[in-house]
Structure formats: C-alpha cells, structure tokens
Design a protein around this motif. Structure first.
Motif, PDB file in Angstrom:
ATOM      1  N   LEU A   1       0.877  -1.184   0.106  1.00 13.72           N
ATOM      2  CA  LEU A   1       0.084  -0.119  -0.019  1.00 13.72           C
ATOM      3  C   LEU A   1       0.761   1.214   0.092  1.00 13.72           C
TER       4      LEU A   1
ATOM      5  N   GLN B   1       0.780   6.001  -0.003  1.00 10.12           N
ATOM      6  CA  GLN B   1       0.059   7.154   0.176  1.00 10.12           C
ATOM      7  C   GLN B   1       0.258   7.880  -1.014  1.00 10.12           C
TER       8      GLN B   1
ATOM      9  N   VAL C   1      -0.896  -0.603  -4.655  1.00  8.14           N
ATOM     10  CA  VAL C   1      -2.122  -0.044  -4.539  1.00  8.14           C
ATOM     11  C   VAL C   1      -2.237   1.179  -3.569  1.00  8.14           C
ATOM     12  N   SER C   2      -3.259   2.035  -3.983  1.00  8.81           N
ATOM     13  CA  SER C   2      -3.257   3.341  -3.076  1.00  8.81           C
ATOM     14  C   SER C   2      -4.148   2.775  -1.852  1.00  8.81           C
ATOM     15  N   ARG C   3      -3.707   3.600  -0.849  1.00  3.84           N
ATOM     16  CA  ARG C   3      -4.299   3.197   0.522  1.00  3.84           C
ATOM     17  C   ARG C   3      -5.888   3.455   0.421  1.00  3.84           C
ATOM     18  N   ALA C   4      -6.299   4.449  -0.387  1.00  6.86           N
ATOM     19  CA  ALA C   4      -7.457   4.857  -0.312  1.00  6.86           C
ATOM     20  C   ALA C   4      -8.481   3.793  -0.955  1.00  6.86           C
ATOM     21  N   ASP C   5      -7.862   2.819  -1.780  1.00  2.00           N
ATOM     22  CA  ASP C   5      -8.678   1.797  -2.564  1.00  2.00           C
ATOM     23  C   ASP C   5      -8.406   0.375  -2.017  1.00  2.00           C
ATOM     24  N   SER C   6      -7.722   0.234  -0.877  1.00  6.08           N
ATOM     25  CA  SER C   6      -6.925  -0.797  -0.586  1.00  6.08           C
ATOM     26  C   SER C   6      -7.832  -2.022   0.032  1.00  6.08           C
TER      27      SER C   6
ATOM     28  N   ARG D   1     -10.655  -4.016  -0.110  1.00  5.89           N
ATOM     29  CA  ARG D   1     -11.125  -4.977  -0.805  1.00  5.89           C
ATOM     30  C   ARG D   1      -9.911  -5.753  -1.490  1.00  5.89           C
ATOM     31  N   VAL D   2      -9.214  -4.903  -1.918  1.00  5.74           N
ATOM     32  CA  VAL D   2      -7.670  -5.608  -2.794  1.00  5.74           C
ATOM     33  C   VAL D   2      -6.980  -6.467  -1.679  1.00  5.74           C
TER      34      VAL D   2
END
Length: 294
Positions: A140, A142, A165-170, A172-173
């Motif tokens: 992840l 920032q 992957v961006s922390r904001a979208d993390s 589910r991933v």
C-alpha cells in the motif's frame, strides 16, 4: 511547467547518485541534513515539538542532540532513494543485512500483513523485504500530490515484484491478496486523520491511530509481522529487522489492537530515537475539544 522540470531534474539527480558509491551519497545527505538543520524551519520546529511531547523528562541538550541527528537522517534518507529506487539488486544485497524471526522463503507462509514502522530506513527495509520474499507481494502507498514523483516512486518500489495499490482503494484488494496467500506490506503508524482511526496512548498522549491493521487481520485471518529498517552506523548500509508475529492479535477490540502497535513502537523507538520519523506531524489530529500542538 517549472514544477515538472524540477521533478524531472530531481529524478535525474537520483539516477546519477545511484551510480556513485553508497558511502559518498550517505555522507552527502548527512552533510546536507546538518546544514539545513542550522536554518530555522517548520520541519525543525515539528521535530522539537514531537520530542518534547514524547520525552518530557529529557534535558534540552538531549532533545537538541536527537533533533539534529534526526534531521540529518531524514534528509539523508531522501538522497538514498537513489540506490533504493535505481540501484541494482546486487548493490542492495551488499548494503542490507537481514535479521528475521520469520522464514521469508517459507512456501507455506500463512496470510501475512507485514507492518512497516516509520523509521528513516523504512524505504530500504520495505524494498529488501519484498526482494527477500522471492515472490510477488502487495504493498500500500500514500498518493503524492506530484504525479511524476509518484510514478517514479511506484516504479522504484515495485521493481522486485510488489503490486502497488493506493491506501484509499485498498481494503477489498488487500483481502483478495490475503485470500490468495499473497504477503501484504503496509504502514499504519502515521496520522491519516480521524476516519477509520481511534485515539489511544502513544507515549502517554491520546494519538490518532489507524484501526485498519487489526480489522484487516481479523477479516483476512492474517498474522501481523512488524518490521523495521535500521540505518547502520559508519555508513555501512541497513539492517532489515523482521519480528515474530504478534501473538493474540487481533483481539477484535479496535482500541486494544491500535494500542498494541503504539506500545510496540514505545519499546523500539528508545533503542534509536534519532531514527524515528519525527518530522511528521504525528499528533496533528486531536480529540474533539483539544487544542492543536503545531
């Protein structure tokens, strides 16, 4: 335009520094950090506020000493992105020693969250952990305000098989990664705001602390393994310290689980206080009604 040109110039300089001996780059960063510390600045003020809050029993001389050393480490770490992002794997192998209580090459490694703690060597530690796993992992990050710098950082950090992957979208991933038994690296010991956080003590101060680690570990049935990247003395490189998994974690209580991370940090920081990331506003978000520190 000037911003883009400045970014490109900075990235070019890092690529050039990656060619030079590590000891030269480290000493250059150390000297630059010493020079910048002599100039009053907002970041220097933040370092002193953080140290005063966390170590009220220290003398002014002790805080001044640690603040100066930390500033040198912090500035040096930015220059050392050169070897971390652009240096060869062979060069990194020579610079980083591994001290792990976990078999990173175990093919049966259970679902694992590797928790990176924000000491100045976290960049080197994260990249060498990725390299030492000998398998793809998730990581992840920032998002940065500068898209060109973010692209360079992502490219450098992912070059040993990390999927960024961006922390904001993390959420589910990360759960998908854990279901697939893909190791995940993340950091949580910074102030990301009150959302998904709770206030628990850190050196006796109610501190905005993310609850995501415990929640992800619970839902993903994952073990949590903290790690620290330590800068070795005499410009010798780094030590990646991987600790054993936390026992009886998570508990399911957000406050208890968040406090576990802060308590662990309280054990580790006094061993090398100059290397924790004091330039960050760790106490920026305050409980309702409390005045700010900065």
């Amino acid at each position: 335009m000037l911003g883009r040109l400045g970014t490109r110039l900075g990235i070019t300089v890092l690529k050039l520094l990656a060619i030079l001996p590590y000891g030269f780059v480290a000493r250059l960063g150390d000297g630059l950090g010493w020079l910048l510390y002599q100039v009053p600045s907002r970041r220097r003020r933040i370092v002193h506020i953080n140290l005063r809050l966390c170590f009220p029993d220290w003398s002014d001389a002790r805080r001044e000493e640690v603040a100066g050393l930390h500033f040198r480490h912090a500035i040096r770490s930015y220059l050392e992105r050169s070897v971390q992002w652009f240096g060869s794997a062979k060069k990194l192998e020579k610079l980083i020693e591994l001290d792990s209580e976990v078999d990173l090459t175990d093919p049966d490694l259970p679902p694992t969250l590797f928790l990176g703690l924000h000491f100045v060597g976290i960049e080197a530690g994260s990249m060498f952990l990725n390299y030492s796993l000998h398998r793809p992992c998730g990581s992840l990050y920032q998002p940065m305000s500068n898209p060109e710098l973010e692209a360079a950082a992502k490219a450098g950090r992912s070059r040993f098989g990390a999927e960024m992957v961006s922390r904001a979208d993390s959420a589910r991933v990360v759960l998908r990664w854990l279901r697939d038994r893909k190791p995940v690296m993340l950091g949580a010991d910074m102030d990301y705001g009150a959302r998904n956080s709770t206030f628990v003590p850190f050196f006796g101060i109610p501190t905005c602390t993310l609850t995501a680690v415990g929640r992800l570990a619970k839902v993903g049935r994952a073990q949590v393994v903290p790690f620290i990247g330590e800068v070795l003395p005499n410009y010798k490189g780094y030590r990646l310290k991987v600790f054993k998994p936390w026992e009886n974690y998570p508990t399911g209580d957000d406050d208890v689980d968040a406090r576990r991370m802060n308590a662990f940090l309280e054990e580790q920081i006094p061993k090398m206080p100059e290397q924790y990331y004091w330039v960050h506003k760790r106490f920026k978000t305050r409980p309702p009604g409390e005045p700010g520190f900065y």
